[in-house]
Scaffold this active site. Sequence first.
Site: not given
Length: 159
Positions: A8, A11, A13-15, A124
Amino acid sequence: MTRVCLVCMGNICRSPMAEVVLRRVLSDHGLAGQVVVDSAGTGGWHAGMPMDERALDTLSRHGYDGSLHRARQFDKGWFGDRELVLAMDRDNLRELRRLAPRGAEVRLFRSFDPAAPEGAEVPDPYYGGIDGFLDVLRMVEAAAEGLAEHLAARGGLPG
């Protein structure tokens, strides 16, 4: 051994959420010893920082442990060590494809979710509320299941 990197922007939150979930799902599918998972961001401003507290809390409330995560920036040299690089959104996909050598497999993570529309992204949640993190969790769980099934059908290999 197949290596998968989830990417993402920062690095935090999402990934990293996807990394934690995918590891569990791969273990559940008997692929833990065949697939190595990591994550990174296309930007480096959060390098060394732990996961966003809202992401960590969302994972924790659903039985996952992301406490050991530390953010890092994707390095284009990693393409040689990873068979599959998966972006959370089209902006990061574009950046990864710009860095990628010919033949590198770079695609959207949600492309493995059979219920997701073509081109679906993991949005995001950083600037929103806690509900956005729960939405992200549900999306990455579905994509992780699809990826695990894809890899299991191919003996742990992408393709």
